[in-house]
Design a protein around this motif. Structure first.
Motif, PDB file in Angstrom:
ATOM      1  N   UNK A  51      10.988   4.979   1.201  1.00  0.00           N
ATOM      2  CA  UNK A  51      10.184   5.077   1.158  1.00  0.00           C
ATOM      3  C   UNK A  51      10.193   5.986   2.780  1.00  0.00           C
ATOM      4  N   UNK A  52      10.827   6.312   3.497  1.00  0.00           N
ATOM      5  CA  UNK A  52      11.065   6.533   4.745  1.00  0.00           C
ATOM      6  C   UNK A  52      10.618   5.807   5.847  1.00  0.00           C
ATOM      7  N   UNK A  53       9.972   4.380   6.445  1.00  0.00           N
ATOM      8  CA  UNK A  53       8.962   3.909   7.175  1.00  0.00           C
ATOM      9  C   UNK A  53      10.218   3.577   8.315  1.00  0.00           C
ATOM     10  N   UNK A  54      11.151   3.574   8.260  1.00  0.00           N
ATOM     11  CA  UNK A  54      12.477   2.591   8.719  1.00  0.00           C
ATOM     12  C   UNK A  54      11.928   3.491  10.474  1.00  0.00           C
ATOM     13  N   UNK A 113      13.171  -0.309  -0.252  1.00  0.00           N
ATOM     14  CA  UNK A 113      12.629   0.614  -0.517  1.00  0.00           C
ATOM     15  C   UNK A 113      11.803   1.100   0.959  1.00  0.00           C
ATOM     16  N   UNK A 114      12.175   0.697   1.872  1.00  0.00           N
ATOM     17  CA  UNK A 114      11.870   1.307   3.441  1.00  0.00           C
ATOM     18  C   UNK A 114      12.484   2.327   3.274  1.00  0.00           C
ATOM     19  N   UNK A 145       1.080  -1.080  -0.210  1.00  0.00           N
ATOM     20  CA  UNK A 145       0.036  -0.070  -0.017  1.00  0.00           C
ATOM     21  C   UNK A 145       0.858   1.262   0.062  1.00  0.00           C
ATOM     22  N   UNK A 146       1.653   1.075   0.828  1.00  0.00           N
ATOM     23  CA  UNK A 146       2.785   2.631   0.816  1.00  0.00           C
ATOM     24  C   UNK A 146       3.085   2.948  -0.659  1.00  0.00           C
TER      25      UNK A 146
END
Length: 318
Positions: A314-317, A310-311, A165-166
């Protein structure tokens, strides 16, 4: 002298008994093997685990018993195996969440904590909505999602379905409110209950509800259209270069003895040929994708690196 003779006799008896005891310990398996499914019952991983356990009866002298230990997007089940005795009596059915969770910073457990037995399956993510939803195409869905804060269900924070989804947000400008669940099946039930706008779990896990007319799939996140969803376009066909899915495969604690690993790999290679397993996958429209232990290990290393990139992008860490 009698005492001395008795001691000699006892020692001889122990020496004679030792090979039999060692042999008994060496026979694997000599009791049922637990297969830890780190997700709730009813989801794709659970279905696969139970089908594999049933199909394995001809190829192992002991049964495989499925144990569901859901939570933390798989981490509770993983920890149960790596913290357990490394004797091969606890296997785990891993999914791609093992590639995302450590890269998100949610767990220190990685694929390197396991010895791979074999990959069994692969299924792409998909965008699925209720059958009565107002969007007929993925383009309509994306346009609407850019205007509002859509509730999108996934299999847990940092799960493959969360990343799917991200990635859609990143490519399309859509804005989602990500709602985590303890696996795909609870997310599907929430969508059916009208609590979500969409889900991004695998197409296979929604297949029965799509076929039953309760849900509709707007697009799949694969390179090509997939079986059972031939009329559903891929995101790539619609100009969104996204290809994300999950594999599922067997593994054991990394310290498991090589002879036990070899026995499990040999039994698995035979089990995957059983028609009952193929039929169970077909019934759920799940993709068969066997890879032996060495090849599965290479897949895990590759995907770990992919999701790390990818993480970070997307800056999801956390």
């Amino acid at each position: 002298m009698k005492t001395f003779a008795s001691r000699i006799l006892a020692g001889l008896l122990c020496a004679l008994a030792l090979p039999a005891a060692v042999l008994a310990q060496a026979v694997y398996p000599n009791r049922p093997v637990e297969l830890i499914v780190p997700y709730p019952a009813g989801g794709g991983t659970d279905v696969l685990g139970r089908a594999f356990a049933l199909a394995s009866v001809k190829h192992l002298p002991q049964s495989i018993v499925v144990m569901n230990k859901p939570g933390a997007s798989g981490a509770i089940g993983w920890a149960d195996v790596i913290n357990g005795k490394p004797d091969g009596y606890k296997m785990v059915l891993l999914a791609t969440d093992l590639m995302t969770q450590p890269n998100m910073g949610f767990t220190k457990i990685t694929y390197e904590d396991f010895t791979p037995i074999a990959r069994l399956n692969y299924d792409p993510a998909a965008i699925t909505v209720r059958a009565d939803a107002p969007w007929s195409t993925v383009e309509e869905f994306v346009i609407a999602a850019r205007k509002g804060d859509f509730k999108i269900g996934n299999g847990g924070n940092g799960s493959t379905w969360h990343l799917a989804a991200a990635a859609v947000e990143d490519k399309t400008g859509a804005k989602f409110n990500h709602i985590p669940y303890a696996g795909a099946n609870p997310a599907i039930l929430a969508l059916l209950g009208g609590h979500l706008d969409a889900i991004t779990v695998s197409a296979a896990e929604t297949y029965a509800y799509v076929a039953g007319g309760k849900l509709k799939t707007l697009a799949v996140m694969s390179d090509q259209r997939i079986k059972g969803f031939e009329q559903v376009p891929t995101l790539k066909e619609r100009g969104m270069d996204i290809s994300i899915g999950t594999w599922r495969g067997l593994a054991v604690n990394k310290a498991t003895p090589p002879d036990v690993v070899a026995a499990l790999r040999a039994a698995t290679a035979k089990t995957v040929q059983e028609q009952s397993l193929r039929d169970a996958l077909d019934k759920q429209n799940m993709g068969y994708a066997y890879a032996d232990g060495e090849a599965f290990g290479a897949v895990m290393a590759r995907d770990h690196a992919f999701y790390k990139g990818l993480i970070n992008k997307l800056g999801l860490k956390q």
